[in-house]
Write a protein that holds these residues in place. Structure first.
Motif, PDB file in Angstrom:
ATOM      1  N   ASP A  72      17.137  17.618 -36.076  1.00  0.00           N
ATOM      2  CA  ASP A  72      16.434  17.426 -34.807  1.00  0.00           C
ATOM      3  C   ASP A  72      17.240  17.982 -33.640  1.00  0.00           C
ATOM      4  OD1 ASP A  72      14.154  16.364 -35.810  1.00  0.00           O
ATOM      5  OD2 ASP A  72      14.762  14.281 -35.609  1.00  0.00           O
ATOM      6  N   MET A  79      23.244   2.548 -31.168  1.00  0.00           N
ATOM      7  CA  MET A  79      22.463   3.789 -31.139  1.00  0.00           C
ATOM      8  C   MET A  79      21.048   3.516 -31.595  1.00  0.00           C
ATOM      9  SD  MET A  79      23.062   6.642 -30.033  1.00  0.00           S
ATOM     10  CE  MET A  79      24.759   6.109 -29.839  1.00  0.00           C
ATOM     11  N   THR A  80      20.147   3.997 -30.849  1.00  0.00           N
ATOM     12  CA  THR A  80      18.753   3.783 -31.209  1.00  0.00           C
ATOM     13  C   THR A  80      18.327   4.819 -32.242  1.00  0.00           C
ATOM     14  OG1 THR A  80      18.281   5.038 -29.249  1.00  0.00           O
ATOM     15  CG2 THR A  80      17.982   2.680 -29.127  1.00  0.00           C
ATOM     16  N   PRO A  81      17.333   4.468 -33.047  1.00  0.00           N
ATOM     17  CA  PRO A  81      16.961   5.348 -34.142  1.00  0.00           C
ATOM     18  C   PRO A  81      16.372   6.679 -33.671  1.00  0.00           C
ATOM     19  CG  PRO A  81      16.067   3.154 -34.444  1.00  0.00           C
ATOM     20  CD  PRO A  81      16.589   3.234 -33.053  1.00  0.00           C
ATOM     21  N   THR A  82      16.352   7.586 -34.604  1.00  0.00           N
ATOM     22  CA  THR A  82      15.901   8.937 -34.353  1.00  0.00           C
ATOM     23  C   THR A  82      14.385   9.023 -34.480  1.00  0.00           C
ATOM     24  OG1 THR A  82      17.910   9.668 -35.387  1.00  0.00           O
ATOM     25  CG2 THR A  82      16.142  11.273 -35.232  1.00  0.00           C
ATOM     26  N   PRO A  83      13.744   9.809 -33.635  1.00  0.00           N
ATOM     27  CA  PRO A  83      12.329  10.081 -33.889  1.00  0.00           C
ATOM     28  C   PRO A  83      12.177  10.740 -35.251  1.00  0.00           C
ATOM     29  CG  PRO A  83      12.941  10.808 -31.705  1.00  0.00           C
ATOM     30  CD  PRO A  83      14.204  10.410 -32.392  1.00  0.00           C
ATOM     31  N   ILE A 124      15.552  20.794 -31.084  1.00  0.00           N
ATOM     32  CA  ILE A 124      15.438  20.753 -29.620  1.00  0.00           C
ATOM     33  C   ILE A 124      15.650  22.147 -29.054  1.00  0.00           C
ATOM     34  CG2 ILE A 124      16.413  19.794 -27.505  1.00  0.00           C
ATOM     35  CD1 ILE A 124      15.728  17.420 -28.860  1.00  0.00           C
ATOM     36  N   ALA A 170      14.570  11.756 -26.324  1.00  0.00           N
ATOM     37  CA  ALA A 170      15.792  11.171 -26.886  1.00  0.00           C
ATOM     38  C   ALA A 170      16.996  12.064 -26.606  1.00  0.00           C
ATOM     39  CB  ALA A 170      15.626  10.962 -28.388  1.00  0.00           C
ATOM     40  N   ILE A 204      11.379  13.549 -29.312  1.00  0.00           N
ATOM     41  CA  ILE A 204      12.703  14.075 -29.659  1.00  0.00           C
ATOM     42  C   ILE A 204      13.408  14.590 -28.412  1.00  0.00           C
ATOM     43  CG2 ILE A 204      13.914  15.855 -30.950  1.00  0.00           C
ATOM     44  CD1 ILE A 204      11.872  15.713 -33.058  1.00  0.00           C
ATOM     45  N   ASP A 220      20.443  10.992 -24.793  1.00  0.00           N
ATOM     46  CA  ASP A 220      21.773  11.100 -25.397  1.00  0.00           C
ATOM     47  C   ASP A 220      22.710  11.978 -24.589  1.00  0.00           C
ATOM     48  OD1 ASP A 220      21.093   9.444 -27.413  1.00  0.00           O
ATOM     49  OD2 ASP A 220      20.719  11.006 -28.904  1.00  0.00           O
ATOM     50  N   PHE A 267      23.416  15.246 -29.614  1.00  0.00           N
ATOM     51  CA  PHE A 267      22.562  14.111 -29.298  1.00  0.00           C
ATOM     52  C   PHE A 267      22.797  13.096 -30.403  1.00  0.00           C
ATOM     53  CE2 PHE A 267      20.080  17.922 -27.858  1.00  0.00           C
ATOM     54  CZ  PHE A 267      20.473  17.817 -26.543  1.00  0.00           C
ATOM     55  N   HIS A 268      23.568  12.069 -30.094  1.00  0.00           N
ATOM     56  CA  HIS A 268      24.075  11.175 -31.143  1.00  0.00           C
ATOM     57  C   HIS A 268      22.977  10.471 -31.913  1.00  0.00           C
ATOM     58  CE1 HIS A 268      28.246  11.647 -30.056  1.00  0.00           C
ATOM     59  NE2 HIS A 268      27.867  11.618 -28.797  1.00  0.00           N
ATOM     60  N   GLY A 269      21.876  10.153 -31.221  1.00  0.00           N
ATOM     61  CA  GLY A 269      20.841   9.367 -31.874  1.00  0.00           C
ATOM     62  C   GLY A 269      19.950  10.199 -32.784  1.00  0.00           C
ATOM     63  N   LEU A 270      20.092  11.521 -32.747  1.00  0.00           N
ATOM     64  CA  LEU A 270      19.193  12.380 -33.510  1.00  0.00           C
ATOM     65  C   LEU A 270      19.905  12.940 -34.738  1.00  0.00           C
ATOM     66  CD1 LEU A 270      17.574  14.426 -30.601  1.00  0.00           C
ATOM     67  CD2 LEU A 270      16.825  12.281 -31.582  1.00  0.00           C
TER      68      LEU A 270
END
Lengths: 536, 344
Positions: A101, B1-5, A105, B185, B182, B189, A94-97
């Motif tokens: 994190d 890319m949007t930020p991470t929780p 998941i 998200a 999370i 992704d 999950f690229h944004g995490l």
């Protein structure tokens, strides 16, 4: 028969993709805490089997049971929660995490929430603890694979399925991967492996299932399988390592070339216009990080030069620097006597440098013939185009047989042949191949390397960037080992055939200086490239 | 890319609570014109934030905000006009009806992926507008006039808008800092990978769609009270959808404060300032969007954060030596910012 001792039961499993039969009548019973490997050539249906069990694809016939519970009608997230985890061949982070994190998941899947220390322990187990806070898209291939395994483990599976997680690992990395899987298995987890690396299978599993064209052809202990005639024919091939391979290059030739390489290393200014490619003290990298340091190399016409090294050693950066996708900081790159250090990518390609990228990169929705056509210049006359295509077909007959087939439906080995064939359509003087044996069955690698020697015999110089050490050393004239961006070995292939020498060149030893200099008499002490031995 | 929780902290919630209380109190102080402007801004904020939850965190890029604005607005208005309920009950009904619509549509919409989801939601917004236009009981094309005495106005309406916007902000904070966020998200992704880790994809998407629709519906009711006369060309206009996207993208998709900034920039800075120059306003908004997408694709808010960090904090990773087997540590800089940093 399903008893309480049985973890997973697969009965008469079948799956079609369009007109292609991926699996047909596969039976597999895995006992609790057993480790089983599924092997077979590319396109045999191994990944499909794992994906059907995990619920990623729907089965067309047959049944899958976890203990008494039927799995094949459940959605994938339910199957995961019941305790079946799959680490995919191609990592899907999950690229944004962040890394942490990503693993969290998986930890939310079932059971009581995983507490912080438990999560940290898991990250440490997979050697991701130092990278836990980084975004997943900053990871490199090896770490992405670790993340894939860590996520699967975080779901606390009873049955862990690993799809080629060791592909692309060498030396100590491979030891680490094997060690990790062994530890997981010893905790009582049932393990199902799909793997091409013979050592992983031999060291970890009790039982092997061999698939070919979606059908089981043999089942037994690793030792029994190794002796099975049918398995040897379809999968293992004549995979004897260096030496007995296509013996185009005799040791004598290697010796000559080695001395040539030695001269190169000590020559400060390359003036020989005969040389195909010359790198002189090249440094390149990304941002603050230098991935390649003061690197020199000479490729002569008709030569096969191999560049070896562990993950992260700088091999792919070298390819990028040669093609111009990664900028050169210092040093000079010359091709055919012309300085190309600042030349854009497409102009380098026009000079006759073809680059066959890592990961095949064929256009899956286009046909084989269309893919080949894309490798040729746009302005090429039709007659010449067909001449070139015929030449590629001569090297890879399978590309002629399948000219009208969509490239994405071919097996991994055939796709790799197409990628090499497409690079040849540019009629290059030098071919750069990045990791062409990665993830391929031994028979497919045999065929590819046979083709490489044929291509080389037509006068095309080859720069072979490889992790498959034995194969590469088997056909090359000259070998360079990169370690952390610097040259740790330079010379003939003979100096690397011993395991200890190879390990020294790859990862260094407690006394790296002694090891390097003792195994590489050909290396010039004053050469600017020989610096890795320095403890600094 | 949007930020991470990121992990939950106490101060964002405290700041939200404080600013809600302050704004609520301001409802009794400000003059009529300012209150009216405030209601508009707060409604835009709620709609943009609702879109942000769905698209920024959940990856479901909707063009259907207008459908839920209209549903909420018409639900409240028709209840007031036809049943004579009091306005608080009408407001309470708006999100319920919006959620029912979302639940009904989710069966079809959540089967669509990527661009198809966007087109599907756009189609629904347009279809709903056409439906209302031809529905006599709802006033047809000329719309409904609300009984002026029965709806809140001035300070009361402003306070209602403050509550709606605060709800939207609170929901976004939850999406940003919770385990739910999370997992949302993760679906954004890589959906199959998330399912492979035990995340129930459809349920999580529905759990994002329903509150997002409810907030949009609530904002629709407030807008109906503010407009007094509502018509299909007003509350069901596609421009509600487009503004939600524009404001969030300008401010910063997938961030908590981005939409707040986006609403201020787009509505207060552009639409209102250029009210007399309608055409010019459209041109500038278009150019702004292109510039944002080209030079700051994450939006203005993340850009400001990065700039502030660069000016105030130490430069990270400078001259980092390569240690041990650290070559796996090398990262490829993701954008021009890092390069600019090297030059600075």
């Amino acid at each position: 028969m399903r008893t309480s001792d049985t973890a997973l039961t697969v009965r008469g499993l079948g799956k079609h993709f369009g007109g292609v039969t991926a699996l047909d009548g596969v039976d597999l019973t895995v006992r609790r805490a057993e480790a089983v490997a599924v092997i077979g050539p590319n396109g045999a249906g191994k990944s499909t089997l794992l994906k059907l069990i995990a619920g990623v694809h729907r089965r067309d016939s047959g049944s899958i049971h976890l203990g008494e519970r039927r799995l094949d009608r459940l959605p994938p997230h339910r199957i995961t929660r019941l305790g079946v985890a799959l680490a995919h061949q191609v990592p899907r982070p999950f690229h944004g995490l962040t890394v942490r994190d990503n693993v969290r998941i998986g930890a939310m899947a079932a059971g009581p929430p995983m507490r912080g220390p438990e999560l940290d322990e898991l990250l440490a187990l997979c050697r991701l603890d130092t990278k836990a806070a980084r975004p997943a898209d900053s990871l490199r291939v090896l770490d992405l694979k670790r993340l894939e395994v860590a996520r699967a483990l975080a779901t606390r599976p009873q049955v862990l399925m690993l799809d080629e997680v060791a592909a692309g690992l060498v030396g100590r990395e491979l030891d680490e991967a094997i060690d990790l899987i062994r530890r997981v298995h010893q905790r009582g987890t049932t393990v199902i492996l799909v793997e091409h690396i013979e050592r992983v299978v031999r060291e970890l599993v009790d039982r092997v299932l061999v698939l070919n064209w979606g059908r089981p052809i043999a089942e037994g202990t690793p030792a029994q399988i190794a002796l099975d005639e049918q398995v040897r024919a379809v999968y293992l091939g004549d995979s004897s390592p260096a030496g007995t391979g296509p013996a185009v290059h005799s040791p004598d030739v290697s010796q000559d070339m080695r001395s040539a390489g030695q001269d190169t290393a000590s020559t400060a200014v390359p003036a020989d216009t005969d040389d195909v490619l010359v790198l002189d003290g090249v440094t390149s990298g990304y941002g603050d990080m230098l991935a390649l340091r003061d690197f020199s190399l000479r490729v002569r016409p008709g030569q096969i030069v191999t560049v070896l090294g562990a993950n992260g050693a700088g091999k792919s950066t070298l390819c990028g620097t040669l093609m111009g996708t990664v900028g050169t900081r210092t040093g000079r790159i010359t091709a055919f006597g012309r300085d190309i250090t600042r030349l854009p990518v497409h102009e380098r390609a026009r000079l006759g440098i073809a680059y066959c990228q890592e990961g095949r990169r064929v256009f899956g929705d286009l046909t084989v013939a269309e893919n080949l056509q894309l490798g040729a210049p746009l302005s090429l006359a039709k007659g010449e185009l067909h001449t070139r295509m015929d030449r590629v077909h001569a090297v890879f007959p399978v590309l002629a047989e399948r000219a009208g087939q969509k490239a994405g439906t071919m097996s991994g080995g055939q796709q790799q042949m197409l990628a090499v064939g497409r690079a040849l359509m540019a009629n290059p003087s030098v071919l750069i191949c990045d990791e062409i044996s990665l993830g391929l069955a031994p028979v497919a690698i045999d065929a590819l390397y046979q083709a490489l020697t044929e291509i080389n015999a037509q006068g095309v110089a080859i720069l072979l960037v490889e992790q498959n050490v034995k194969r590469a050393l088997g056909i090359c004239d000259h070998a360079v080992v990169l370690s952390r961006g610097r040259v740790s070995y330079r010379g003939g292939p003979a100096g690397l055939l011993d395991e200890a020498d190879l390990d020294a060149a790859y990862f260094g030893t407690p006394t790296p200086d002694a090891a390097v200099s003792s195994t590489t008499p050909a290396t010039h002490p004053g050469s600017p490239a020989r610096t890795t031995g320095d403890p600094s | 890319m949007t930020p991470t929780p990121t992990p939950r902290r106490w101060w964002p919630a405290a700041a939200l609570l404080l600013s809600t209380v302050v704004c609520f109190a301001l409802g009794g102080v400000l003059d009529h014109g300012t209150l009216d402007l405030g209601v508009t801004l707060l409604c835009y904020l709620a709609i943009a934030q609702a879109w942000n939850i769905l698209a920024g965190f959940g990856g479901l890029v909707s063009l259907g905000s207008a459908a839920f604005v209209a549903t909420g607005g018409y639900a409240a208005a028709l209840l007031l006009v036809h049943t004579g309920l009091s306005w608080p009950l009408a407001v309470a009904a708006a999100p319920v009806v919006a959620m029912l619509l979302a639940l009904l549509l989710s069966a079809a919409l959540l089967r669509l992926r990527g661009d198809y989801f966007s087109v599907g939601t756009l189609a629904i917004a347009i279809a709903l507008q056409a439906l209302i236009r031809n529905w006599d009981w709802a006033g047809g094309a000329s719309g409904v006039t609300l009984p002026v005495d029965a709806v809140p106005s001035g300070g009361n309406l402003f306070q209602l808008a403050v509550i709606v916007a605060a709800l939207a902000m609170a929901l976004t904070l939850h999406a940003r800092h919770s385990a739910f966020g999370i997992r949302l998200a993760a679906i954004r992704d890589n959906e199959p990978a998330a399912a492979g880790l035990g995340v129930a994809v459809r349920r999580h998407q529905l759990a994002a769609l329903l509150p997002s629709s409810a907030i949009t519906g609530l904002a629709g009711a407030v807008i109906a009270f503010q407009f007094v006369v509502i018509s299909p060309d007003g509350v069901a206009s596609v421009s509600w959808s487009l503004n939600a996207v524009l404001m969030t993208v300008v401010g910063g998709t997938g961030t908590v404060l981005g939409p707040l900034l986006g609403v201020a920039v787009v509505y207060y800075g552009l639409t209102r300032e250029l009210q007399s120059e309608q055409t010019l306003s459209l041109v500038i908004e278009g150019v702004l969007l292109i510039a944002i997408v080209r030079f700051a694709p994450q939006g203005v808010w993340p850009l400001l954060c990065r700039t502030a960090r660069r000016l105030l904090g130490p430069r990270p990773g400078t001259g980092r030596p390569v240690t041990g087997r650290g070559d796996e540590d090398e990262t490829v800089p993701s954008g021009t910012e890092t390069l600019a940093m090297d030059v600075a």
